[in-house]
Design an enzyme around this catalytic site. Structure first.
Site, mmCIF file in Angstrom:
data_model
loop_
_atom_site.group_PDB
_atom_site.id
_atom_site.type_symbol
_atom_site.label_atom_id
_atom_site.label_comp_id
_atom_site.label_asym_id
_atom_site.label_seq_id
_atom_site.Cartn_x
_atom_site.Cartn_y
_atom_site.Cartn_z
ATOM 1 N N GLY A 164 0.722 -1.589 0.036
ATOM 2 C CA GLY A 164 0.125 -0.063 -0.054
ATOM 3 C C GLY A 164 0.612 1.192 -0.013
ATOM 4 N N GLU A 275 2.393 -8.624 -10.229
ATOM 5 C CA GLU A 275 3.161 -7.740 -10.514
ATOM 6 C C GLU A 275 4.062 -6.886 -11.262
ATOM 7 O OE1 GLU A 275 1.928 -4.351 -7.431
ATOM 8 O OE2 GLU A 275 0.195 -5.450 -7.103
ATOM 9 N N GLU A 288 5.990 -7.419 -7.592
ATOM 10 C CA GLU A 288 5.402 -8.136 -6.255
ATOM 11 C C GLU A 288 4.585 -9.479 -7.151
ATOM 12 O OE1 GLU A 288 4.703 -5.886 -3.044
ATOM 13 O OE2 GLU A 288 2.686 -4.891 -4.682
ATOM 14 N N ARG A 292 -3.568 -12.649 -2.714
ATOM 15 C CA ARG A 292 -4.498 -13.038 -2.496
ATOM 16 C C ARG A 292 -5.721 -12.343 -3.897
ATOM 17 N NH1 ARG A 292 -4.564 -6.875 -3.112
ATOM 18 N NH2 ARG A 292 -2.279 -6.339 -2.200
#
Length: 451
Positions: A164, A275, A288, A292
């Site tokens: 985040g 990603e 990364e 999930r």
């Protein structure tokens, strides 16, 4: 066979999971904090239980309390959603030990991918390109400065356990690296319990493009194409779309194959996302892995016709994937915007009472929301209050439909980022598909600062 699921999450993703469970005739159990007692997802579930006070360590991060409720409710499985405990190996392991199926990958894989340093090394071993950088944690700012001489500025300073945008900062000089190292390391320690930092070369004019994966327990792995997630503020995504308007069919094929190869090398199961950063020449580098479901999964569902949550549950049931790679094709173009309760200029959160809440309605619209009219947005959690997803036959049509929808989206009583979203999609560079990770800084912020 899974007949009852506890959703260890809140907000729009909890509501999203409940909808698929209802479709599959699976009972649901919601857990909530005191701040979320009146949240829509709580009443949507067949049953609900209070976790504790608003603070996450006393509610949504309380592993033992969640598992205790799961056992008391006699659920067959736990779905962790995204954020909170969704990538906690400890949570997955304790769930399994309690005889409750964890809807996600194994704890071993989660722990490996949860460390960005370990993930980089695993991808290198699998033959997936990685961004030039350090292979291990750097001990100090001084060590980082020495390493930076070889990598070259600008550099991304990153927390190994981060997410985040926390513990992440672009540094341009030795002096900036010296100042940023300690503060970001401390922040990462506070949020993730791990202050390890590493360095990666910052790719200029890069795009953030990711590949959605599904993997069963029988060795089958497929990808559901890519999502373009380059429009970000403070390293957090704001607008996502599928497919990418930038990469060629050849690059799409290569990225998909690389992601599948990486998942197979890990023995990965369930839904996951690899990603990548993609440069101006379409060279792609591992960034990364998210072990999930992603916030932005709806755009993939819209262009493939697949229900990713349904696949997650089927995989957790031990079933083989019901689709093959050859069954999939891209249908149209989908765009998702995240609606945040925040000031559209400063990006500061804007908690408060929502006096009016009216969502756009139409066949081309999909609303995923965490709030309702006369609902109080608290300062305890991420300020995202919903997502708006539109689909068109082309990207141009999708942008046009999105603008129409946003102009009818009404939220009163708090500030939202809707003006920012409208400004971005109205920008000519966005319309042309020039959506790099620096878009907000280059095109949006200068525009609002002159007003």
């Amino acid at each position: 066979m899974i007949k009852k699921v506890l959703i260890a999450n809140r907000g729009e993703i909890a509501a999203r999971i409940i909808r698929t469970c209802k479709k599959l005739d699976i009972q649901t159990v919601a857990v909530y904090s005191e701040a979320d007692q009146k949240a829509p997802f709580v009443s949507m579930a067949d049953d609900s239980f209070l976790l504790g006070p608003p603070r996450v360590n006393e509610s949504y991060l309380n592993i033992d309390k969640i598992i205790s409720i799961a056992k008391e409710s006699k659920v067959d499985a736990i779905h962790p959603g995204y954020g909170f405990l969704s990538e906690s190996g400890e949570f997955a392991e304790k769930s399994q030990h309690a005889g409750i199926q964890f809807i996600g990958p194994t704890s071993k894989v989660m722990e490996k991918m949860g460390s960005k340093i370990e993930a980089r090394n695993a991808m290198k071993w699998a033959g997936v390109p990685v961004v030039p950088g350090t292979d291990g944690a750097i001990a100090s700012a001084e060590d980082g400065i020495e390493i930076a001489k070889d990598i070259g500025y600008p550099i991304m300073l990153k927390a190994s356990a981060g997410g985040g945008g926390i513990g992440m900062q672009v540094v341009q000089t030795d002096e900036e690296l010296m100042k940023a190292f300690e503060s970001n390391s401390k922040r990462a320690q506070t949020f993730f319990g791990d202050g390890a930092m590493f360095l990666e070369k910052k790719l200029e004019n890069a795009r953030h493009i990711e590949i959605q994966l599904l993997a069963d327990n029988h060795g089958n792995v497929i990808h559901l194409f890519e999502r373009e997630c380059s429009i970000q503020r403070r390293n957090q995504k704001v607008i996502e779309e599928a497919p990418s308007s930038f990469i060629s069919d050849r690059t799409r094929k290569l990225m998909g194959e690389a992601a599948v190869k990486a998942a197979k090398s890990l023995g990965y199961t369930n839904a996951g996302t690899i990603e990548f950063l993609v440069d101006e020449e379409e060279n792609f580098y591992f960034l990364e892995m998210n072990t999930r479901i992603q916030v932005e999964h709806p755009v993939t569902e819209e262009i493939t016709g697949q229900d990713i949550v349904e696949h997650q549950i089927a995989i957790a049931n031990g079933e083989e994937l019901s689709i093959k790679q050859s069954d999939l094709q891209i249908d149209g173009h989908a765009i998702e915007v995240r609606i945040y309760a925040e000031d559209p200029v400063t990006f500061f959160p804007s908690p408060g009472h929502i006096s009016v809440f009216q969502m756009p309605d139409g066949k081309y619209c999909r609303n995923e929301v965490a709030v309702a009219e006369n609902y109080d947005v608290t300062p305890y959690y991420d300020p995202m209050i919903g997502k708006l997803i539109v689909k068109g036959s082309t990207r141009d049509e999708a942008i046009s439909l999105l603008k129409e929808a946003l102009l009818t989206y009404k939220v009163e009583g708090i500030k939202t980022n809707i003006p920012m979203l409208l400004a971005i999609i109205d920008n000519e560079e966005f319309k042309k598909g020039n959506t790099t990770t620096g878009f907000v800084q280059e095109y949006y912020l200068p525009q609002v600062k002159t007003k």
